[in-house]
Design a protein around this motif. Structure first.
Motif, PDB file in Angstrom:
ATOM      1  N   ALA A 223      27.336  43.240  40.339  1.00 12.11           N
ATOM      2  CA  ALA A 223      27.598  43.584  41.899  1.00 12.11           C
ATOM      3  C   ALA A 223      26.751  43.668  42.824  1.00 12.11           C
ATOM      4  N   SER A 224      26.472  42.897  43.419  1.00 19.62           N
ATOM      5  CA  SER A 224      25.156  42.861  44.562  1.00 19.62           C
ATOM      6  C   SER A 224      25.802  42.912  45.936  1.00 19.62           C
ATOM      7  N   ALA A 225      25.317  43.816  46.473  1.00 20.94           N
ATOM      8  CA  ALA A 225      25.467  44.137  47.966  1.00 20.94           C
ATOM      9  C   ALA A 225      27.005  44.030  48.335  1.00 20.94           C
ATOM     10  N   SER A 226      27.800  44.514  47.023  1.00 21.74           N
ATOM     11  CA  SER A 226      29.314  44.574  47.260  1.00 21.74           C
ATOM     12  C   SER A 226      29.644  46.063  47.051  1.00 21.74           C
ATOM     13  N   MET A 227      29.341  46.628  46.361  1.00 24.10           N
ATOM     14  CA  MET A 227      30.146  47.866  45.918  1.00 24.10           C
ATOM     15  C   MET A 227      30.328  48.779  46.965  1.00 24.10           C
ATOM     16  N   HIS A 228      29.091  48.813  48.054  1.00 22.23           N
ATOM     17  CA  HIS A 228      29.487  49.975  49.183  1.00 22.23           C
ATOM     18  C   HIS A 228      30.690  49.298  50.353  1.00 22.23           C
ATOM     19  N   HIS A 229      30.987  48.212  49.878  1.00 24.47           N
ATOM     20  CA  HIS A 229      31.958  47.557  51.170  1.00 24.47           C
ATOM     21  C   HIS A 229      33.442  48.019  50.704  1.00 24.47           C
ATOM     22  N   MET A 230      33.514  48.476  49.372  1.00 22.27           N
ATOM     23  CA  MET A 230      34.893  48.884  48.906  1.00 22.27           C
ATOM     24  C   MET A 230      35.450  50.231  49.627  1.00 22.27           C
ATOM     25  N   ALA A 231      36.531  50.114  49.639  1.00 25.49           N
ATOM     26  CA  ALA A 231      37.344  51.449  50.375  1.00 25.49           C
ATOM     27  C   ALA A 231      37.045  52.595  49.476  1.00 25.49           C
ATOM     28  N   ASP A 232      37.183  52.309  48.043  1.00 20.82           N
ATOM     29  CA  ASP A 232      37.232  53.482  47.115  1.00 20.82           C
ATOM     30  C   ASP A 232      36.123  53.057  46.021  1.00 20.82           C
ATOM     31  N   PRO A 233      34.788  53.195  46.202  1.00 24.56           N
ATOM     32  CA  PRO A 233      33.975  52.760  45.191  1.00 24.56           C
ATOM     33  C   PRO A 233      33.998  53.320  43.967  1.00 24.56           C
ATOM     34  N   GLU A 234      34.344  54.799  43.716  1.00 27.89           N
ATOM     35  CA  GLU A 234      34.453  55.503  42.632  1.00 27.89           C
ATOM     36  C   GLU A 234      35.660  54.701  41.796  1.00 27.89           C
ATOM     37  N   ARG A 235      36.630  54.397  42.412  1.00 30.00           N
ATOM     38  CA  ARG A 235      37.748  53.549  41.669  1.00 30.00           C
ATOM     39  C   ARG A 235      37.358  52.347  41.179  1.00 30.00           C
ATOM     40  N   ALA A 236      36.499  51.652  42.041  1.00 30.62           N
ATOM     41  CA  ALA A 236      35.983  50.449  41.459  1.00 30.62           C
ATOM     42  C   ALA A 236      34.989  50.595  40.097  1.00 30.62           C
ATOM     43  N   LEU A 237      34.407  51.576  40.361  1.00 31.66           N
ATOM     44  CA  LEU A 237      33.397  51.851  39.177  1.00 31.66           C
ATOM     45  C   LEU A 237      34.245  52.054  37.640  1.00 31.66           C
ATOM     46  N   ARG A 238      35.276  52.839  37.991  1.00 26.29           N
ATOM     47  CA  ARG A 238      36.089  53.093  36.972  1.00 26.29           C
ATOM     48  C   ARG A 238      36.916  52.004  36.360  1.00 26.29           C
ATOM     49  N   LYS A 239      37.278  50.979  37.239  1.00 22.86           N
ATOM     50  CA  LYS A 239      37.657  49.773  36.902  1.00 22.86           C
ATOM     51  C   LYS A 239      36.783  48.890  36.060  1.00 22.86           C
ATOM     52  N   VAL A 240      35.703  48.851  36.619  1.00 21.56           N
ATOM     53  CA  VAL A 240      34.527  47.888  35.804  1.00 21.56           C
ATOM     54  C   VAL A 240      34.447  48.646  34.411  1.00 21.56           C
ATOM     55  N   HIS A 241      34.399  50.069  34.502  1.00 23.71           N
ATOM     56  CA  HIS A 241      33.849  50.629  33.133  1.00 23.71           C
ATOM     57  C   HIS A 241      34.967  50.106  32.065  1.00 23.71           C
ATOM     58  N   ASP A 242      36.385  50.243  32.440  1.00 25.59           N
ATOM     59  CA  ASP A 242      37.502  50.027  31.733  1.00 25.59           C
ATOM     60  C   ASP A 242      37.724  48.434  31.178  1.00 25.59           C
ATOM     61  N   LEU A 243      37.168  47.640  32.058  1.00 27.33           N
ATOM     62  CA  LEU A 243      37.115  46.175  31.813  1.00 27.33           C
ATOM     63  C   LEU A 243      36.167  45.653  30.670  1.00 27.33           C
ATOM     64  N   LEU A 244      34.808  46.237  30.915  1.00 30.22           N
ATOM     65  CA  LEU A 244      33.626  45.808  30.233  1.00 30.22           C
ATOM     66  C   LEU A 244      34.076  45.843  28.738  1.00 30.22           C
ATOM     67  N   ALA A 245      33.608  45.040  27.985  1.00 29.61           N
ATOM     68  CA  ALA A 245      33.447  45.258  26.586  1.00 29.61           C
ATOM     69  C   ALA A 245      32.578  46.158  26.328  1.00 29.61           C
ATOM     70  N   PRO A 246      32.852  47.234  25.093  1.00 26.11           N
ATOM     71  CA  PRO A 246      32.015  48.114  24.578  1.00 26.11           C
ATOM     72  C   PRO A 246      30.474  47.691  24.360  1.00 26.11           C
ATOM     73  N   GLY A 247      29.482  48.329  24.984  1.00 27.00           N
ATOM     74  CA  GLY A 247      28.260  47.941  24.817  1.00 27.00           C
ATOM     75  C   GLY A 247      27.915  46.983  25.911  1.00 27.00           C
ATOM     76  N   GLY A 248      28.914  46.652  26.792  1.00 23.34           N
ATOM     77  CA  GLY A 248      28.634  45.930  28.013  1.00 23.34           C
ATOM     78  C   GLY A 248      27.925  46.434  28.973  1.00 23.34           C
ATOM     79  N   LEU A 249      27.324  45.524  30.149  1.00 23.64           N
ATOM     80  CA  LEU A 249      26.488  46.418  30.929  1.00 23.64           C
ATOM     81  C   LEU A 249      26.836  45.891  32.443  1.00 23.64           C
TER      82      LEU A 249
END
Length: 288
Positions: free
Chosen positions: A126-152
């Motif tokens: 995510a490059s220069a995109s996270m701060h555009h989100m209305a609720d970045p903290e929700r987006a971070l949790r979304k990314v966490h949940d979709l990543l494979a275990p050990g994913g970056l």
């Protein structure tokens, strides 16, 4: 991968076509060209385990990160996500030109609304995109949940909009660029409170383990690269769109002289331009 001044078309949530989309696409393309070496450096630094097969590029714009990732990981496929149909069209066109069409899936989505199915990626960029989100903290949790275990998860942010002019320019209104940035930063802070945030604690709060953090200083001499002049022109035009109503009339007139492509004082005719900014990167791992 370039950041945008306020009102300038956000990766996260703008709808349909407006006149700024084509301008922003050009600016993103020029930024990708001028900053290519820095993007490649960041990707090479990422503490990725193994070779990622599935990558997601969130807020991909016209594909600066997408193509750098495809080049770095020749076995991988990238799902490129953006809210702009125009940007995704350009990205698809580039993928065809580069013989990479089979490796790219372009998804138009407003990430402030329901997220599309993005699979189980090994790497999310995510490059220069996270701060555009209305609720970045929700987006971070979304990314966490979709990543494979050990994913970056790689979060890349520019420290504001790049600077291009010497401090004493232009001679009739020295310090003009700093005044432009002061206005743009004030407007941006009202609209995008997460720009300039420290994403480390936010990533940890979302369940990630921080795996690395760094700041790259960008200082590219424009005298040897004519793309820098076009990037400066495109970028300053977008800042003008955002700040014109708030500028002193003398500053606006001086800015318009810089933006005059035929005039002797225009940025395209200057030999003293540079691209100066900082880029911060956070790498965070899903551990469970």
């Amino acid at each position: 991968m370039s950041d945008s001044p306020p009102h300038a078309g956000h990766h996260g949530h703008h709808h349909g076509h407006h006149h700024g989309d084509d301008d922003q696409a050009e600016m993103l393309d020029l930024g990708a060209d001028v900053l290519a070496e820095h993007i490649a450096d960041i990707i090479a630094w990422l503490p990725v385990e193994g070779s990622p097969g599935r990558i997601v590029d969130l807020g991909c714009g016209t594909g600066a990160g997408t193509f750098a990732l495809l080049t770095r990981y020749p076995e991988a496929g990238v799902t490129a996500v953006d809210s702009s149909a125009e940007h995704l069209d350009r990205l698809r066109e580039k993928a065809r030109e580069r013989g990479m069409a089979e490796r790219v899936r372009a998804v138009q989505a407003d990430l402030d609304a329901d997220w599309p199915d993005l699979g189980t990626p090994d790497l999310v960029w995510a490059s220069a995109s996270m701060h555009h989100m209305a609720d970045p903290e929700r987006a971070l949790r979304k990314v966490h949940d979709l990543l494979a275990p050990g994913g970056l998860f790689a979060v890349v942010e520019l420290a504001g909009f790049p600077r291009f002019l010497p401090d004493d320019a232009p001679p009739d209104r020295p310090g003009l660029e700093e005044r432009l940035h002061a206005v743009a930063d004030r407007l941006t802070a009202e609209q995008m409170p997460y720009r300039g945030a420290d994403w480390g604690p936010l990533l940890t709060a979302a369940g990630f383990a921080l795996a690395g953090e760094r700041v790259l200083t960008v200082d590219i001499d424009g005298s040897r690269d004519e793309a820098v002049g076009r990037y400066a022109l495109s970028s300053l035009r977008r800042i003008r769109d955002a700040v014109a109503d708030e500028l002193a009339s003398e500053d606006l007139a001086a800015l318009d002289r810089l933006l005059d492509t035929g005039g002797p004082g225009g940025v395209l005719h200057r030999d003293d331009l540079a691209v100066r900014t900082e880029r911060a990167v956070w790498a965070a791992r899903r551990t469970r």
